[in-house]
Design a protein around this motif. Structure first.
Motif, PDB file in Angstrom:
ATOM      1  N   GLU A 151       0.852  -1.084   0.119  1.00 58.55           N
ATOM      2  CA  GLU A 151      -0.036   0.024   0.065  1.00 58.55           C
ATOM      3  C   GLU A 151       1.045   1.293   0.089  1.00 58.55           C
ATOM      4  O   GLU A 151       0.491   2.315  -0.675  1.00 58.55           O
ATOM      5  CB  GLU A 151      -0.964   0.105   1.222  1.00 58.55           C
ATOM      6  N   ARG A 152       1.981   1.171   0.715  1.00 60.68           N
ATOM      7  CA  ARG A 152       2.839   2.419   0.707  1.00 60.68           C
ATOM      8  C   ARG A 152       3.386   2.479  -0.861  1.00 60.68           C
ATOM      9  O   ARG A 152       3.719   3.804  -1.277  1.00 60.68           O
ATOM     10  CB  ARG A 152       4.061   2.204   1.473  1.00 60.68           C
ATOM     11  N   VAL A 153       3.786   1.633  -1.155  1.00 62.28           N
ATOM     12  CA  VAL A 153       4.280   1.909  -2.855  1.00 62.28           C
ATOM     13  C   VAL A 153       3.089   2.337  -3.870  1.00 62.28           C
ATOM     14  O   VAL A 153       2.954   2.999  -4.493  1.00 62.28           O
ATOM     15  CB  VAL A 153       4.830   0.731  -3.242  1.00 62.28           C
ATOM     16  N   LEU A 154       1.900   1.519  -3.540  1.00 65.57           N
ATOM     17  CA  LEU A 154       0.705   2.121  -4.105  1.00 65.57           C
ATOM     18  C   LEU A 154       0.383   3.689  -4.294  1.00 65.57           C
ATOM     19  O   LEU A 154       0.357   4.367  -5.070  1.00 65.57           O
ATOM     20  CB  LEU A 154      -0.485   1.511  -3.796  1.00 65.57           C
ATOM     21  N   ASN A 155       0.627   4.350  -2.786  1.00 60.58           N
ATOM     22  CA  ASN A 155       0.675   5.538  -2.547  1.00 60.58           C
ATOM     23  C   ASN A 155       1.705   6.429  -3.471  1.00 60.58           C
ATOM     24  O   ASN A 155       1.517   7.466  -3.687  1.00 60.58           O
ATOM     25  CB  ASN A 155       0.726   6.033  -1.293  1.00 60.58           C
ATOM     26  N   ALA A 156       2.649   5.643  -4.127  1.00 61.82           N
ATOM     27  CA  ALA A 156       3.646   6.503  -4.673  1.00 61.82           C
ATOM     28  C   ALA A 156       3.477   6.458  -6.109  1.00 61.82           C
ATOM     29  O   ALA A 156       4.218   7.140  -7.018  1.00 61.82           O
ATOM     30  CB  ALA A 156       5.237   6.022  -4.468  1.00 61.82           C
ATOM     31  N   MET A 157       2.464   5.767  -6.419  1.00 61.11           N
ATOM     32  CA  MET A 157       2.291   5.749  -8.038  1.00 61.11           C
ATOM     33  C   MET A 157       1.605   7.062  -8.614  1.00 61.11           C
ATOM     34  O   MET A 157       0.877   7.667  -8.051  1.00 61.11           O
ATOM     35  CB  MET A 157       1.188   4.666  -8.331  1.00 61.11           C
ATOM     36  N   VAL A 158       2.412   7.315  -9.643  1.00 63.92           N
ATOM     37  CA  VAL A 158       1.738   8.607 -10.333  1.00 63.92           C
ATOM     38  C   VAL A 158       0.348   8.539 -10.826  1.00 63.92           C
ATOM     39  O   VAL A 158      -0.382   9.463 -10.477  1.00 63.92           O
ATOM     40  CB  VAL A 158       2.898   8.834 -11.321  1.00 63.92           C
ATOM     41  N   ASP A 159      -0.054   7.453 -11.517  1.00 65.83           N
ATOM     42  CA  ASP A 159      -1.086   7.447 -12.025  1.00 65.83           C
ATOM     43  C   ASP A 159      -2.077   6.839 -11.101  1.00 65.83           C
ATOM     44  O   ASP A 159      -2.500   5.444 -11.202  1.00 65.83           O
ATOM     45  CB  ASP A 159      -1.028   6.688 -13.472  1.00 65.83           C
ATOM     46  N   GLN A 160      -2.659   7.398 -10.160  1.00 59.51           N
ATOM     47  CA  GLN A 160      -3.402   6.772  -9.229  1.00 59.51           C
ATOM     48  C   GLN A 160      -5.119   6.332  -9.778  1.00 59.51           C
ATOM     49  O   GLN A 160      -5.646   5.639  -9.138  1.00 59.51           O
ATOM     50  CB  GLN A 160      -3.830   7.934  -8.086  1.00 59.51           C
ATOM     51  N   ASP A 161      -5.223   6.732 -10.994  1.00 63.45           N
ATOM     52  CA  ASP A 161      -6.492   6.231 -11.421  1.00 63.45           C
ATOM     53  C   ASP A 161      -6.502   5.096 -12.587  1.00 63.45           C
ATOM     54  O   ASP A 161      -7.451   4.881 -13.241  1.00 63.45           O
ATOM     55  CB  ASP A 161      -7.334   7.555 -12.228  1.00 63.45           C
ATOM     56  N   SER A 162      -5.237   4.724 -12.630  1.00 63.86           N
ATOM     57  CA  SER A 162      -5.182   3.477 -13.573  1.00 63.86           C
ATOM     58  C   SER A 162      -5.792   2.264 -12.924  1.00 63.86           C
ATOM     59  O   SER A 162      -5.990   1.965 -11.884  1.00 63.86           O
ATOM     60  CB  SER A 162      -3.712   3.122 -13.850  1.00 63.86           C
ATOM     61  N   ASP A 163      -6.297   1.399 -13.866  1.00 62.57           N
ATOM     62  CA  ASP A 163      -7.278   0.252 -13.460  1.00 62.57           C
ATOM     63  C   ASP A 163      -6.044  -0.819 -12.763  1.00 62.57           C
ATOM     64  O   ASP A 163      -6.698  -1.380 -11.749  1.00 62.57           O
ATOM     65  CB  ASP A 163      -7.701  -0.366 -14.472  1.00 62.57           C
ATOM     66  N   ALA A 164      -4.893  -0.725 -12.851  1.00 62.52           N
ATOM     67  CA  ALA A 164      -3.906  -1.569 -12.356  1.00 62.52           C
ATOM     68  C   ALA A 164      -3.919  -0.991 -10.574  1.00 62.52           C
ATOM     69  O   ALA A 164      -4.114  -1.694  -9.743  1.00 62.52           O
ATOM     70  CB  ALA A 164      -2.525  -1.501 -13.015  1.00 62.52           C
ATOM     71  N   VAL A 165      -3.662   0.008 -10.524  1.00 63.79           N
ATOM     72  CA  VAL A 165      -3.606   0.568  -9.212  1.00 63.79           C
ATOM     73  C   VAL A 165      -4.821   0.343  -8.417  1.00 63.79           C
ATOM     74  O   VAL A 165      -4.888   0.130  -7.209  1.00 63.79           O
ATOM     75  CB  VAL A 165      -3.347   2.271  -9.224  1.00 63.79           C
TER      76      VAL A 165
END
Length: 178
Positions: A80-94
């Motif tokens: 989850e911490r790495v998820l929070n660092a994702m640039v594209d927070q709206d991608s279906d993968a995220v």
């Protein structure tokens, strides 16, 4: 033979069914991210050290690999911490992995919302459908789980890991647990 191999992996390491990525049916190979890094940090090859995911030289594709690896290792909070660092927070993968981590952390209603959002972005997201089907199984709704299995198959996902994983979970009568 492939189904037998996947069945063996699921039986001996059921977490594999939970953290498979979008373009890869194989479990992630452990890297320094899970071997060395702690507290949600990821391995940065440039500095050859563990660093915070938002300060690394990684792009979203590299971060997604780290998320898969951490989730597979059962390190949900770190994923989850790495998820929070994702640039594209709206991608279906995220959105899919947010659902996965919420479900594994016991935030089941949040998980449903994340899966629904992922499928709004990409109705052909087979992994989100598989995880949603497993969510339905955990809620005791076999009919809705089977509906997701049917959707996976209709969308070209027959014999893919999302299809096999959900089919096996339905056959066993419960969602995947680890």
């Amino acid at each position: 033979m492939r189904a037998l191999l996947l069945s063996t992996v699921l039986a001996t390491c059921p977490l594999a069914a939970l953290a498979v990525g979008f373009n890869d049916d194989d479990p992630p190979t452990p890297t320094e991210t899970t071997k060395t890094c702690t507290d949600g940090q990821v391995w940065d090859a440039e500095t050859e050290s563990c660093i915070d995911p938002d300060k690394s030289s990684l792009n979203d594709a590299d971060r997604m690999k780290a998320i898969r690896e951490l989730a597979y290792a059962g390190r949900i909070t770190d994923a989850e911490r790495v998820l929070n660092a994702m640039v594209d927070q709206d991608s279906d993968a995220v959105l899919t992995y947010r659902g996965f981590t919420a479900r594994k952390a016991g935030r089941t209603e949040d998980a449903y919302e994340w899966y629904a959002r992922a499928l709004e972005v990409n109705p052909d997201n087979l992994l989100a459908r598989s995880y949603l089907g497993q969510w339905h199984l955990e809620k005791g709704d076999f009919q809705l789980a089977r509906a997701q299995l049917s959707e996976i198959r209709q969308r070209g996902g027959r014999s893919t890991w999302p299809e096999i994983s959900l089919r096996m979970a339905i056959q066993s009568g419960s969602g995947s647990n680890y």
